[in-house]
Design an enzyme around this catalytic site. Structure first.
Site, mmCIF file in Angstrom:
data_model
loop_
_atom_site.group_PDB
_atom_site.id
_atom_site.type_symbol
_atom_site.label_atom_id
_atom_site.label_comp_id
_atom_site.label_asym_id
_atom_site.label_seq_id
_atom_site.Cartn_x
_atom_site.Cartn_y
_atom_site.Cartn_z
ATOM 1 N N HIS A 267 -14.070 17.864 -18.885
ATOM 2 C CA HIS A 267 -13.074 17.196 -18.709
ATOM 3 C C HIS A 267 -13.119 15.747 -19.331
ATOM 4 O O HIS A 267 -13.930 15.674 -20.201
ATOM 5 C CB HIS A 267 -12.998 16.606 -17.257
ATOM 6 C CG HIS A 267 -14.084 15.615 -16.683
ATOM 7 N ND1 HIS A 267 -15.437 16.088 -16.319
ATOM 8 C CD2 HIS A 267 -14.303 14.334 -16.595
ATOM 9 C CE1 HIS A 267 -16.229 15.235 -16.185
ATOM 10 N NE2 HIS A 267 -15.644 13.911 -16.114
ATOM 11 N N ARG A 286 -21.818 14.413 -23.545
ATOM 12 C CA ARG A 286 -20.519 14.284 -24.217
ATOM 13 C C ARG A 286 -20.638 15.097 -25.480
ATOM 14 O O ARG A 286 -21.553 15.688 -26.057
ATOM 15 C CB ARG A 286 -20.480 12.838 -24.945
ATOM 16 C CG ARG A 286 -20.290 11.726 -23.716
ATOM 17 C CD ARG A 286 -20.131 10.334 -24.478
ATOM 18 N NE ARG A 286 -20.157 9.247 -23.502
ATOM 19 C CZ ARG A 286 -21.504 8.647 -22.718
ATOM 20 N NH1 ARG A 286 -22.535 9.088 -23.579
ATOM 21 N NH2 ARG A 286 -21.244 7.834 -22.152
#
Length: 413
Positions: A267, A286
């Site tokens: 997301h 990340r």
């Protein structure tokens, strides 16, 4: 119950106005303010005003875990508050990310400890050994990328863009409309050599421009996704996250809408203000759209490619209260909207004792009562209510309050 002052976190993607306006401070602020932490995480604990002193919430709990958390909660979570409540103020897109499961977090934390990576090192992935399921509830219109789109729909989108460089990728996914196909495509894009990445990204962004010109005025799912790719391309040129955005659900949330991001859900938040609640962890993997540490191989280890579709949260209404119930043991979140409907008496909602609670007022003002003790909260103000307090009664003629707690029963009056 005590007043609770949150800790403001400054990140480049934050807002110069949203959190300041919420908490009644002058705006714009000198630095962007991205998050308001209302919890006991040691990185940035909220501060409790006990009347005698201002005490970090983590220290207050450490002095008397059973009194603050309750016997069961203290035993189950090793004397620590199991959740972290935040307010997010997203002015610019933030990182494409996912969070690990509990087993993955424990393994990764031990692995990085054994490698001698300091906890505060920028290249550290695992800052604790906990998982981080989280939920975000929109306060304003909130834009996000959340979860993989159904592969068949993504194939249609890639082909509709009319970019010849995407044809082999669309064909390969079309032949494997499952988690295996998604993983292969995502991995290929995230690991492209720089020259190939730049060439493909430029071609895709040009295709998005043509696509939008041909559909001027349209606001369907694919049009919004194409516009988002262009916006990300401007903010993060030469970033593989721009390509990855084509694979994800593009979500627009209205106030009160909620998304649940379990372990492995990819997301990125794009714009807006929201309340977020999560297990008490700071573990983030990340993959792009950030200046922070990116670790694509580790991200691939935790991603769940089987989960597709928008992860909306179903709610249950009970009078003034709306419960966001989730399949996690660390937290649940209530939204309490109190209106007196023209009657002279304020509306009320009651919460039984026996578990710790954090209350955040986001609209209007409320009066909190525990026995003969009264505490008033205005917009942007919060309170800590320990487990040892009795029934909590919330009263107001017009207000909206969020109540975060480990799962307990609540009843309206």
């Amino acid at each position: 119950m005590y007043p609770l002052r949150g800790a403001v976190r400054h990140y480049s993607w934050g807002s110069h106005t949203a959190l300041a306006e919420l908490t009644g401070r002058p705006a714009p602020t000198e630095e962007p303010e991205a998050e308001l932490w209302l919890g006991a995480h040691p990185v940035a604990p909220a501060t409790v005003d006990t009347g005698d002193a201002a005490v970090p919430l983590c220290d207050l709990i450490a002095r008397d875990p059973e009194g603050e958390l309750g016997t069961d909660c203290a035993r189950q979570f090793d004397g620590r508050l199991p959740f972290l409540l935040k307010v997010l103020a997203v002015e610019q897109p933030l990182s494409l990310q996912a969070h690990p499961s509990r087993a993955q977090a424990r393994e990764g934390f031990a692995r990085e400890n054994a490698a001698g990576i300091p906890l505060d090192a920028p290249r550290r992935n695992y800052r604790d050994d906990n998982h981080k399921p989280e939920m975000v509830v929109a306060l304003s219109r909130f834009e996000a990328l959340a979860g993989f789109r159904a592969p068949a729909e993504t194939v249609e989108f890639l082909r509709d863009l009319g970019v010849s460089e995407l044809t082999p990728y669309a064909s390969e996914l079309g032949d494997n409309l499952d988690a295996t196909g998604l993983r292969a495509l995502f991995t290929a894009w995230m690991t492209l050599p720089t020259k190939s990445l730049v060439g493909l990204t430029d071609a895709v962004l040009s295709g998005c421009e043509r696509y939008l010109e041909a559909r001027s005025g349209s606001e369907d799912e694919f049009t919004v996704a194409a516009r988002t790719a262009l916006e990300l391309g401007l903010a993060y040129p030469e970033d593989p996250g721009v390509l990855a955005s084509l694979l994800l659900n593009r979500v627009s949330m209205e106030p009160g809408d909620a998304l649940f991001l379990p372990a492995g859900n990819l997301h990125a938040y794009l714009r807006g203000t929201a309340v977020e609640i999560m297990a008490n962890s700071d573990n983030v993997l990340r993959g792009g759209l950030t200046s922070k540490h990116v670790d694509v191989p580790e991200l691939l280890r935790v991603l769940d490619f089987d989960s597709v579709g928008v992860p909306w949260v179903r709610t249950r209404r009970d009078g003034h209260e709306r419960l966001y119930a989730l399949p996690v043991r660390e937290f649940e979140l209530w939204r309490v909207r109190l209106h007196n409907s023209g009657t002279p008496e304020p509306a009320t909602a009651a919460f039984a004792g026996s578990a710790p609670r954090i209350l955040l007022c986001v609209q209007g003002s409320v009066q909190l009562r525990c026995d003969d003790r009264i505490l008033g909260l205005g917009r942007g103000e919060a309170a800590w209510v320990p487990s040892s307090d009795p029934e909590l009664v919330v009263r107001s003629s017009h207000a909206t309050v969020f109540v975060a707690t480990p799962p307990i029963r609540s009843e309206s009056t």
